[in-house]
Scaffold this motif. Structure first.
Motif, mmCIF file in Angstrom:
data_model
loop_
_atom_site.group_PDB
_atom_site.id
_atom_site.type_symbol
_atom_site.label_atom_id
_atom_site.label_comp_id
_atom_site.label_asym_id
_atom_site.label_seq_id
_atom_site.Cartn_x
_atom_site.Cartn_y
_atom_site.Cartn_z
ATOM 1 N N GLY A 42 21.839 54.480 46.326
ATOM 2 C CA GLY A 42 22.959 55.002 47.103
ATOM 3 C C GLY A 42 22.745 56.445 47.487
ATOM 4 N N LEU A 43 22.243 57.256 46.572
ATOM 5 C CA LEU A 43 21.962 58.648 46.880
ATOM 6 C C LEU A 43 20.888 58.762 47.957
ATOM 7 C CD1 LEU A 43 22.001 60.083 43.246
ATOM 8 C CD2 LEU A 43 23.629 60.637 45.074
ATOM 9 N N ALA A 44 19.850 57.927 47.853
ATOM 10 C CA ALA A 44 18.794 57.948 48.868
ATOM 11 C C ALA A 44 19.346 57.540 50.231
ATOM 12 C CB ALA A 44 17.652 57.017 48.451
ATOM 13 N N LEU A 94 28.993 65.306 47.209
ATOM 14 C CA LEU A 94 27.678 65.558 46.625
ATOM 15 C C LEU A 94 27.599 66.970 46.069
ATOM 16 C CD1 LEU A 94 25.490 63.851 49.376
ATOM 17 C CD2 LEU A 94 25.926 62.992 47.061
ATOM 18 N N GLY A 95 28.263 67.910 46.741
ATOM 19 C CA GLY A 95 28.288 69.280 46.243
ATOM 20 C C GLY A 95 29.016 69.382 44.918
ATOM 21 N N SER A 96 30.092 68.630 44.768
ATOM 22 C CA SER A 96 30.849 68.653 43.515
ATOM 23 C C SER A 96 30.021 68.118 42.353
ATOM 24 C CB SER A 96 32.134 67.841 43.663
ATOM 25 O OG SER A 96 32.999 68.427 44.612
ATOM 26 N N TRP A 97 29.356 66.992 42.558
ATOM 27 C CA TRP A 97 28.557 66.416 41.477
ATOM 28 C C TRP A 97 27.333 67.277 41.169
ATOM 29 C CZ3 TRP A 97 30.478 63.200 38.224
ATOM 30 C CH2 TRP A 97 31.500 62.331 38.626
ATOM 31 N N SER A 98 26.734 67.857 42.203
ATOM 32 C CA SER A 98 25.599 68.751 41.958
ATOM 33 C C SER A 98 26.054 69.982 41.195
ATOM 34 C CB SER A 98 24.966 69.164 43.295
ATOM 35 O OG SER A 98 24.397 68.056 43.957
ATOM 36 N N GLY A 99 27.265 70.483 41.498
ATOM 37 C CA GLY A 99 27.794 71.631 40.770
ATOM 38 C C GLY A 99 28.007 71.320 39.310
ATOM 39 N N LEU A 100 28.483 70.104 39.021
ATOM 40 C CA LEU A 100 28.675 69.693 37.628
ATOM 41 C C LEU A 100 27.346 69.683 36.888
ATOM 42 C CD1 LEU A 100 30.356 68.333 35.297
ATOM 43 C CD2 LEU A 100 29.712 66.151 36.340
ATOM 44 N N SER A 109 22.237 75.874 41.440
ATOM 45 C CA SER A 109 22.760 74.868 42.378
ATOM 46 C C SER A 109 21.862 74.770 43.601
ATOM 47 C CB SER A 109 24.186 75.233 42.807
ATOM 48 O OG SER A 109 25.068 75.207 41.704
ATOM 49 N N PRO A 110 21.647 73.549 44.108
ATOM 50 C CA PRO A 110 20.793 73.376 45.288
ATOM 51 C C PRO A 110 21.503 73.857 46.547
ATOM 52 C CG PRO A 110 21.807 71.294 44.693
ATOM 53 C CD PRO A 110 22.199 72.269 43.615
ATOM 54 N N ALA A 119 18.631 64.949 46.771
ATOM 55 C CA ALA A 119 17.368 65.083 46.044
ATOM 56 C C ALA A 119 17.614 65.651 44.644
ATOM 57 C CB ALA A 119 16.405 65.976 46.829
ATOM 58 N N PHE A 120 18.492 66.626 44.540
ATOM 59 C CA PHE A 120 18.824 67.237 43.248
ATOM 60 C C PHE A 120 19.464 66.221 42.310
ATOM 61 C CE2 PHE A 120 21.954 69.492 40.562
ATOM 62 C CZ PHE A 120 21.116 70.388 39.899
ATOM 63 N N LEU A 121 20.413 65.443 42.826
ATOM 64 C CA LEU A 121 21.087 64.449 41.990
ATOM 65 C C LEU A 121 20.143 63.330 41.570
ATOM 66 C CD1 LEU A 121 24.536 64.244 43.818
ATOM 67 C CD2 LEU A 121 24.085 65.174 41.531
ATOM 68 N N ARG A 122 19.231 62.945 42.435
ATOM 69 C CA ARG A 122 18.275 61.898 42.068
ATOM 70 C C ARG A 122 17.331 62.387 40.964
ATOM 71 N NH1 ARG A 122 15.355 59.166 47.010
ATOM 72 N NH2 ARG A 122 14.914 57.626 45.387
ATOM 73 N N ARG A 123 16.941 63.653 41.026
ATOM 74 C CA ARG A 123 16.082 64.196 39.962
ATOM 75 C C ARG A 123 16.803 64.215 38.621
ATOM 76 N NH1 ARG A 123 14.739 68.023 43.986
ATOM 77 N NH2 ARG A 123 16.078 69.604 42.986
ATOM 78 N N ASN A 124 18.113 64.356 38.667
ATOM 79 C CA ASN A 124 18.912 64.409 37.445
ATOM 80 C C ASN A 124 19.685 63.114 37.221
ATOM 81 O OD1 ASN A 124 18.863 67.430 36.402
ATOM 82 N ND2 ASN A 124 18.931 67.516 38.642
ATOM 83 N N GLY A 125 19.209 62.028 37.815
ATOM 84 C CA GLY A 125 19.921 60.759 37.753
ATOM 85 C C GLY A 125 20.075 60.207 36.348
ATOM 86 N N ASP A 126 19.045 60.322 35.523
ATOM 87 C CA ASP A 126 19.139 59.785 34.158
ATOM 88 C C ASP A 126 20.177 60.552 33.352
ATOM 89 O OD1 ASP A 126 17.250 57.829 34.621
ATOM 90 O OD2 ASP A 126 15.569 59.059 33.918
ATOM 91 N N TRP A 127 20.211 61.869 33.525
ATOM 92 C CA TRP A 127 21.206 62.677 32.821
ATOM 93 C C TRP A 127 22.609 62.300 33.273
ATOM 94 C CZ3 TRP A 127 25.046 66.072 34.237
ATOM 95 C CH2 TRP A 127 25.577 66.887 33.216
ATOM 96 N N LEU A 128 22.785 62.138 34.581
ATOM 97 C CA LEU A 128 24.097 61.796 35.112
ATOM 98 C C LEU A 128 24.517 60.403 34.651
ATOM 99 C CD1 LEU A 128 26.405 62.733 36.934
ATOM 100 C CD2 LEU A 128 25.201 61.724 38.882
ATOM 101 N N ALA A 129 23.558 59.481 34.530
ATOM 102 C CA ALA A 129 23.866 58.119 34.102
ATOM 103 C C ALA A 129 24.340 58.064 32.655
ATOM 104 C CB ALA A 129 22.645 57.222 34.280
#
Length: 290
Positions: A42-44, A94-100, A109-110, A119-129
């Motif tokens: 979804g992010l992609a 996306l800005g809100s979740w990246s800020g978190l 922040s990106p 791209a930032f959220l995908r790199r941190n996808g495992d942490w967010l999951a």
């Protein structure tokens, strides 16, 4: 021993028509593997949908297979409020979740662009999951993807021409009617069983869309045994078309197109992929699962 729990992902939490129970997570995460992959896809996809909505603002004709017939944009084109609203929501959400992520992980922040944020959220996808807010993240991202699809591909229904009917003695042509509802093509595959590849000459010549790969091979091989092979007609499909025909998230389509180096061409500001390359790729993936 890994501790499991019910998946909190949007794909598992939404009530299913068949009453399936939630899948289980592992390794302390809050998402099962399919929901984790759906979040990444979804992010992609959002990065591409943002660009597609931008084309709508520039006056691009809606619908994947429609070509422009003029030399440029017409003056006085109406402002596409839906596309503009979705693009603004993408940046905001996306800005809100990246800020978190940045705040809790101590990262910078990106840039506030959809490409950088996804791209930032995908790199941190495992942490967010694994985060307590993973359920809300999957729900908001999925909702944003559906809104983006509706804005970028607003036609309620259209027909994709596929070629000549492969049945012996039939002079008809095949097409598949697709309707963009903004739904997830994987999660909602069971609800799309009425979508079929149809012959315009004989209604008895009918196939489900997920039989398209085998049907396409039959079409290329010629109708009569021993007859000379007809010249192959190259077919070109958009990412949205591929997602619907193969019940695959559009984000996965874009990833495979890049990894597998599918042949592509641009027409009227849109990207089309070679159907033979696409079918070969999905055939290999299906064989690897068996």
């Amino acid at each position: 021993m890994a501790v499991t729990a019910p998946c909190q992902g949007e794909g598992c939490r939404r009530p299913d028509a068949d009453g399936r129970s939630r899948r289980r997570t592992a390794d302390g995460g809050r998402l099962c593997r399919p929901c984790r992959e759906r979040l990444d896809a979804g992010l992609a996809e959002l990065a591409h949908l943002y660009e597609e909505c931008g084309r709508m603002l520039a006056g691009a004709a809606p619908g994947s297979l429609r070509e422009r017939t003029t030399g440029g944009d017409l003056p006085g084109l109406p402002f596409n409020g839906a596309a503009a609203d979705v693009r603004a929501r993408m940046v905001s959400v996306l800005g809100s979740w990246s800020g978190l992520v940045a705040q809790e992980r101590g990262f910078t922040s990106p840039p506030r662009t959809v490409a950088a944020l996804t791209a930032f959220l995908r790199r941190n996808g495992d942490w967010l999951a694994a985060h307590p807010a993973a359920a809300e993240a999957t729900e908001e991202i999925a909702r944003l993807v559906r809104a983006g699809r509706r804005a970028a591909f607003p036609e309620p229904a259209r027909s994709i021409r596929l070629g000549a009917c492969p049945e012996s003695g039939c002079a008809g042509s095949l097409s598949v009617a697709v309707r963009d509802t903004g739904r997830d093509p994987v999660r909602d595959a069971d609800r799309d069983t009425d979508r079929a590849v149809l012959c315009d000459a004989d209604p008895a010549h009918r196939w489900t869309s997920d039989q398209w790969s085998r049907l396409s091979l039959s079409m290329e091989s010629g109708r009569e045994p021993g007859a000379p092979r007809a010249a192959a007609t190259e077919r070109w499909l958009t990412a949205a078309d591929i997602a619907r025909l193969w019940h695959t998230p559009t984000g996965t389509v874009y990833r495979l197109a890049s990894e597998q180096k599918w042949r592509r061409r641009n027409r009227a500001g849109r990207t089309y992929y070679n159907e033979t390359d696409v079918r070969t790729c999905f055939d290999r993936r299906a064989a690897a699962r068996t």
